[in-house]
Motif scaffolding. Structure first.
Motif, short mmCIF file in Angstrom:
data_model
loop_
_atom_site.label_atom_id
_atom_site.label_comp_id
_atom_site.label_asym_id
_atom_site.label_seq_id
_atom_site.Cartn_x
_atom_site.Cartn_y
_atom_site.Cartn_z
N UNK A 64 0.79 -1.23 0.00
CA UNK A 64 0.00 0.00 0.00
C UNK A 64 0.82 1.28 0.00
N UNK A 65 2.11 1.19 -0.30
CA UNK A 65 2.96 2.37 -0.34
C UNK A 65 4.41 1.98 -0.15
N UNK A 66 5.31 2.82 -0.64
CA UNK A 66 6.74 2.50 -0.56
C UNK A 66 7.24 2.48 0.88
N UNK A 67 6.85 3.45 1.67
CA UNK A 67 7.31 3.49 3.07
C UNK A 67 6.84 2.24 3.80
N UNK A 68 5.58 1.88 3.59
CA UNK A 68 5.04 0.68 4.25
C UNK A 68 5.77 -0.58 3.79
N UNK A 69 6.11 -0.63 2.50
CA UNK A 69 6.80 -1.81 1.96
C UNK A 69 8.20 -1.94 2.56
N UNK A 70 8.91 -0.83 2.67
CA UNK A 70 10.26 -0.85 3.23
C UNK A 70 10.22 -1.24 4.70
N UNK A 71 9.27 -0.69 5.44
CA UNK A 71 9.15 -1.03 6.86
C UNK A 71 8.82 -2.50 7.05
N UNK A 72 7.97 -3.05 6.17
CA UNK A 72 7.63 -4.48 6.23
C UNK A 72 8.86 -5.32 5.92
N UNK A 73 9.64 -4.90 4.94
CA UNK A 73 10.87 -5.60 4.60
C UNK A 73 11.81 -5.62 5.79
N UNK A 74 11.96 -4.49 6.47
CA UNK A 74 12.82 -4.43 7.64
C UNK A 74 12.29 -5.30 8.78
#
Length: 271
Positions: A64-74
């Motif tokens: 649902x968004x780049x910031x959310x995707x990066x945080x999920x990856x982390x």
């Protein structure tokens, strides 16, 4: 070789788009980690069940968004988070792939990983935190003596990785101590004295897990519900205040900055 055959080969080379290659079609045994176009998100992807392969990819579309995707990856790769965060910092303003590889290799010396630099960068790219800038692969030349112009093909290219706006936002969140404060002063506030003790203990000198376990076991607050030293190691590592280096646990730069805040909060609590 006939001229029509040569022309056919030339057309095929011109039409080849390396970025269009499906990662799932790459033979993992032949992968070249120095080539930023030859990688997959996870080295074990081909061993995953078919219905799980795409679940491993963190992308703005899925989260649902780049910031959310990066945080999920982390969040799902806690052991790799320190190096992923560092990559975002190094690539702010752009970093050559060759230079980045040297930095990542040095950082992962104490925490070996099956993930190479390019794989880590591709993970961040798919999440929306990095962009890859490819340099020109040929350069126009002119032979004055012959009066002709020609293209000189560069033997090796060194692309640039650059942090996106979303990547910079996540980097800020990871390095400003907000995740640490949420964990220690909010979610785990009842264990503030334990965090204070563990951080102060490690700050004196690097410690083993057994050292930390023995220290934590001395606190009554961890007896019920039972909390072991591993819990505090995990939480401090997850919030980037603690790291494994030289076969021991050490405070990170962020951890050293947060320790005075923990001391102040503990003193205030005791008033």
């Amino acid at each position: 070789m006939a001229e029509d055959q040569i022309a056919g080969l030339w057309d095929e080379e011109e039409e080849f788009d390396p970025l269009a290659v499906d990662d799932l079609d790459i033979d993992q045994e032949d992968m070249d980690d120095d080539n930023p176009l030859d990688t997959v998100d996870y080295p074990t992807m081909r061993n995953m069940p078919e219905d799980m392969r795409r679940e491993a990819v963190y992308s703005p579309e899925r989260q649902g968004g780049a910031v959310e995707a990066v945080l999920s990856l982390f969040d799902h790769n806690p052991a790799r988070r320190p190096v992923l965060v560092s990559i975002l910092g190094w690539c702010d303003g752009g970093c050559l792939n060759s230079e980045l590889t040297e930095k990542v290799d040095a950082l992962q010396t104490d925490n070996r990983s099956v993930y190479g630099t390019t794989t880590l960068c591709r993970m961040l790219e798919r999440a929306g935190a990095l962009e890859l800038e490819m340099p020109e692969t040929s350069e126009e030349r002119e032979d004055a003596g012959e009066g002709v112009e020609y293209l000189e093909i560069k033997e090796r290219i060194d692309p640039v990785w650059r942090t996106t706006d979303a990547g910079r936002e996540v980097f800020g969140q990871m390095t400003d101590g907000s995740a640490f404060r949420t964990m220690v002063f909010d979610r785990d506030a009842k264990y503030l004295e334990v965090y204070r003790a563990v951080m102060g203990f490690v700050n004196e000198r690097p410690r083993s897990k057994d050292d930390i376990e023995q220290l934590v076991d001395a606190f009554e607050v961890v007896q019920s519900p039972r909390r072991f030293g591993g819990h505090f190691i995990d939480m401090l590592e997850k919030t980037d205040a603690l790291c494994w280096k030289d076969r021991s646990w050490q405070l990170t730069d962020l951890g050293c900055r947060m320790l005075p805040e923990v001391e102040a909060a503990f003193s205030k609590k005791g008033e």
